[in-house]
Design an enzyme around this catalytic site. Sequence first.
Site, PDB file in Angstrom:
ATOM      1  N   ASP A 272      -0.600   8.856   0.472  1.00  0.00           N
ATOM      2  CA  ASP A 272      -0.057   7.586   0.006  1.00  0.00           C
ATOM      3  C   ASP A 272       1.214   7.298   0.811  1.00  0.00           C
ATOM      4  O   ASP A 272       2.128   8.126   0.851  1.00  0.00           O
ATOM      5  CB  ASP A 272       0.261   7.717  -1.498  1.00  0.00           C
ATOM      6  CG  ASP A 272       0.725   6.414  -2.102  1.00  0.00           C
ATOM      7  OD1 ASP A 272       0.395   5.346  -1.548  1.00  0.00           O
ATOM      8  OD2 ASP A 272       1.436   6.469  -3.117  1.00  0.00           O
TER       9      ASP A 272
ATOM     10  N   ASP B 133      -2.563   1.303   1.982  1.00  0.00           N
ATOM     11  CA  ASP B 133      -1.638   2.410   2.268  1.00  0.00           C
ATOM     12  C   ASP B 133      -2.016   3.723   1.603  1.00  0.00           C
ATOM     13  O   ASP B 133      -1.188   4.602   1.448  1.00  0.00           O
ATOM     14  CB  ASP B 133      -0.222   2.021   1.857  1.00  0.00           C
ATOM     15  CG  ASP B 133      -0.013   2.103   0.360  1.00  0.00           C
ATOM     16  OD1 ASP B 133      -0.917   1.695  -0.388  1.00  0.00           O
ATOM     17  OD2 ASP B 133       1.041   2.609  -0.054  1.00  0.00           O
ATOM     18  N   GLU B 134      -3.271   3.845   1.243  1.00  0.00           N
ATOM     19  CA  GLU B 134      -3.660   5.003   0.458  1.00  0.00           C
ATOM     20  C   GLU B 134      -5.099   5.382   0.774  1.00  0.00           C
ATOM     21  O   GLU B 134      -5.948   4.509   0.905  1.00  0.00           O
ATOM     22  CB  GLU B 134      -3.582   4.567  -1.008  1.00  0.00           C
ATOM     23  CG  GLU B 134      -3.253   5.608  -1.998  1.00  0.00           C
ATOM     24  CD  GLU B 134      -3.327   5.013  -3.400  1.00  0.00           C
ATOM     25  OE1 GLU B 134      -3.882   5.680  -4.261  1.00  0.00           O
ATOM     26  OE2 GLU B 134      -2.861   3.871  -3.605  1.00  0.00           O
TER      27      GLU B 134
HETATM   28 MG   LIG Z   1       2.087   3.759  -1.481  1.00  0.00          MG
END
Ligand SMILES: [Mg+2]
Length: 379
Positions: A31, A126-127
Amino acid sequence: MPAYLPFTGVRTSQHPNLSPMENQRFIIHIDMDAFFASVEQMDNPKTAGRPLIVGGNPQGRGVVAACSYEARKFGIHSAMSAANALKLCPHALFIRPRKDRYHEVSTQVMNIFKNCAPLVEPLSLDEAFLDISADHANLPAAVRTTEQIRSRIFHEVGLTCSAGVSYNKFLAKVASDINKPDGLTVIPVEEAKDFLASLAIGKFYGVGKVTEKKMHSLGVRTGQDLLRFQKIELERFFGKAGAFFYDIAKGIDNRPVQSRQERKSIGSETTLQTDILELQQVDEVLEKLSLKVEHALQAKGCSGSTITLKVRYHDFTTVTRSLTFPTPLSKADEIMSHVPKLLRTTEAGKTKIRLLGLTLSNLTDRSQRMPRQLNLPFS
Ligand SMILES: [Mg+2]
């Protein structure tokens, strides 16, 4: 922005050389730290170290999309109204989201993931979950790879991220949140039980505010409390999700990491060092290939109903032979049990062979055990 801190070893001193368990998986959850805000701080270094909020107009009805760690110290968090954020931190810098730029940076990050892991399942910009089981024999090696990925993201993209490593998705996801920002947390199989016993119920996958309240009313505050109930009782209270909560409290989460582009077949082939004639040699090669296919199927969480054998003779003529079965296969020995029948209709044993391949198609997903309504992001 926090500096990238190299991770110097597995924080499991009692298991420095964890032996590979049967079917052990190595799942990473990564993350990015305060992604949109970090991109803004990276692109505009003058804003580094300042409370920065990416979101809508604080004078209007705008919402906080992301905020830097400096802003979080003021109690600001994403999804809060921008007006409220402004009240909490009047000197915060408000920036409108630049979606194209975030997509661009996300692509860079995802490319590093794809470069380092055979299976990548993006959850958002983003993960992502990464399954590196196929490439790694033990946990310390898996952790080293995770560190390499974090280091590459820092040096090639310029951002920090946090990672969790464990043997299932749930634990990896929870782990990545423990040492945020710029952290790495490893939960080995041996430590999972204790970890889950003390884990707050609100951190369980699929437990939102409403479910958390209901859990509390039942006296369930941790994973341990959950196990005081029978699985069937939890199902009565929470439906299918109850059974899932029970399983993850026991450390069981078999959901596979799935890349978005679903593959239609899984196979392996090899060009031999020298052409072979003997059937026994052919068998040996196919046995190795079947193990590779089994591993790939396992990593993908699927099985296949159609086996295809590919044989290329010394003169480059190539034939394929297929068989389809009513129940899907996934094990190497199941595949091998059908190989003689496939070979019988080729020139194997009579003509020299230069390449052999085995493919399973008609793939079936073995992952449909997860209740649909739980398909939510964590936060
Ligand atoms: Mg994040």
